[in-house]
Write an enzyme that holds these catalytic residues in place. Structure first.
Site, PDB file in Angstrom:
ATOM      1  N   THR A 164       1.029  -1.284  -0.216  1.00 44.98           N
ATOM      2  CA  THR A 164       0.121  -0.062   0.273  1.00 44.98           C
ATOM      3  C   THR A 164       1.025   1.367  -0.312  1.00 44.98           C
ATOM      4  OG1 THR A 164      -1.709  -0.879   1.050  1.00 44.98           O
ATOM      5  CG2 THR A 164      -1.800   1.382   1.057  1.00 44.98           C
ATOM      6  N   ASP A 210      -8.799  -2.681   2.718  1.00 44.13           N
ATOM      7  CA  ASP A 210      -9.291  -1.338   3.211  1.00 44.13           C
ATOM      8  C   ASP A 210      -8.979  -0.221   2.745  1.00 44.13           C
ATOM      9  OD1 ASP A 210      -6.304  -1.815   3.829  1.00 44.13           O
ATOM     10  OD2 ASP A 210      -6.401   0.152   5.631  1.00 44.13           O
TER      11      ASP A 210
END
Lengths: 343, 343
Positions: free
Chosen positions: A204, A235
């Protein structure tokens, strides 16, 4: 002390004005168990690329660029860099494919856009911005996101664009661990110098920005978890978990065990603590990262509406950088490099 | 007053104990512009089915059932009822298909499971529970959710199972409105007695429960928006937006314009306001529904850890019901039926 000064004279106002942050940026390139024994050359690659991304954002902000534009451009740079688990260099699913997620949010009006499981879009952050600006919706997943991309005019690539030998090796090791044990085999020897980073690092990339006009924005992009199951959504594309921005409080991008960040609505919760308790950004972020999450889950970077920067994590490291209009400019990986800001 | 009594004598404790709520349940069947001129027979169908679902949950709770089991079983009943936009009777996408979303959350440990865009699963809430209990992940989308269902052993159906003529007519009208104007054509005459409900009603069913052991759980299930684009994910499968449960605060299920509920992390935000400000459930829910959202966006139902029930909406109606161990048992559609609880 600031309050006292203001109450005494107007001159103090102009004095404090000079110290006020006009713009600020924080970014991350993933958190996790990043070994301190990584190859010095590889460490330098990360440091240099974080500094390059930070300087791109800092210079755009100095020139008066809009927060959203800075977030998009800096995330794109990180997506295009195969060092990071986003865009090119993304990790592989257990089907040996790439499924990319991204989200972006505008703190002015809480407009947000996100995509999950895209497979042919070179820069998912740009597609997320298209969703935000050119649809009534916030989130498109899978084939629907691809079809939305057809109409958005974003650059498309073959899956091979995302492929790196490093990520393929990472998948093979992850499969072996899954088959044998869920524990990380710390004793394993490897010819791959990236292994000390990859095997327990959550990918990420993310950027949070305060621009000269007082606007906040945040964006996050990822290839997700190595060896993840087809269709799993973490998420990063979830507004409130991976990304949040509200001009009243802060802009946040998360990195870590996505499921935990969803359960705790991490990005939103930090902004909510600021809004409802008056806590500072660092206070709010510490509550969520250290009191709500478990050690090793990951971390966040964020910027508040006053230009306060937070880079808080409960893992052994987080690739990160921070810069502002007062001359701050720093990148870091482990804790002691930046004791004040990271805890 | 309760506090004063407790401070005075132990006898008061046992007196107030009798009034304490041992279990509570709230449910909804969607919010929106529900005309007061709906056919009395159709109105009765809704009232009867809400009461049936409420009684199922109430009786399970009275018998000591676990909060999660109650949420799953009551949502399943509503999914199977073609009156509601969830499971059978779900609305159609603009491709004339059905894409179902659901989520469930356990307030004990913040465990959560969700699915988005499933097409062959009879009861998406049950698949969501499988994700929660039998995977490391929280959310599966699209084809990945279908593949997860393959291994979960849940009941599968053809797309035709979900089809109702009513929803097909609703899609046709939605397309016509899209082509002509985004405004609702209030003057349109129709042979369809459900039209006064369908054209401006957001579907979704949801249940929130406090069980005798003090555990909270919530679940939400929907067919999404009529005429929605392929792959669009609304708030129902987003933990924090459509569903949230935490034994420390409350359990919430949302219904309304999903995008707004994502941007404001509605379900989580209500719990966070309770946790961080000490507000009651109704106070917290009013702040989010009336101060953060726009009129017409929709509403929530919720139950707090003390058994307080909230059913707050800013639309013209919300199909809903509430029951508890103190004998409360009521269903309602519009505002005045339940002035105290709904505002």
């Amino acid at each position: 002390m600031l309050f006292t000064a203001c109450a005494e004279s107007n001159q103090s106002d102009s004095e404090t004005f000079a110290e006020r942050v006009e713009y600020a940026i924080a970014l991350h390139g993933g958190a996790g168990v990043i070994s301190r024994d990584i190859d010095p050359e590889i460490k330098q690659q990360y440091v240099d690329s974080l500094a390059e991304a930070l300087e791109l954002g800092r210079s755009m902000l100095a020139d008066g660029a809009d927060a959203l534009d800075v977030v998009e451009q800096v995330v794109r740079l990180l997506e295009d860099n195969p060092l990071y688990n986003a865009g090119r260099g993304a990790v592989m699913t257990n089907a040996e494919t790439f499924e990319l997620d991204a989200s972006i949010m505008d703190g002015r009006n809480l407009a947000a856009g996100a995509v999950a499981g895209v497979t042919t879009v070179k820069n998912p952050i740009t597609l997320a911005r298209h969703v935000m600006e050119n649809s009534r919706h916030v989130l498109f997943a899978g084939e629907g996101a691809e079809r939305f991309a057809d109409g958005a005019g974003v650059e498309r690539v073959e899956q091979s664009w995302f492929y790196t030998e490093r990520r393929h090796q990472q998948l093979i090791r992850a499969r072996e661990r899954d088959e044998v044990t869920l524990d990380h085999d710390d004793s394993a020897q490897s010819m791959n110098p990236y292994q000390a980073i990859d095997d327990n690092k959550y990918g990420t990339v993310g950027v949070a920005v305060l621009d000269r006009n007082g606007n906040l924005a945040a964006g996050t992009s990822t290839g997700g978890m190595t060896n993840k199951r087809f269709g799993r959504v973490g998420d990063s594309p979830i507004v409130g978990a991976g990304t949040y921005a509200n001009n009243k409080s802060c802009a946040i991008s998360s990195t870590g065990t996505g499921e935990e960040f969803i359960r705790h609505a991490v990005a939103f919760q930090i902004c909510a603590i600021m809004e409802y308790t008056g806590a500072s950004l660092n206070e709010a972020a510490r509550i969520v990262i250290h009191d709500k999450l478990q050690p090793g889950d990951g971390g966040i970077i964020g910027v508040s509406h006053t230009g306060e920067i937070a880079m808080i994590f409960n893992s052994r490291g987080m690739f990160r950088g921070a810069a502002d209009s007062n001359g701050r400019f720093e990148v870091a990986i482990w804790d002691e490099n930046e004791a004040e800001a990271s805890r």
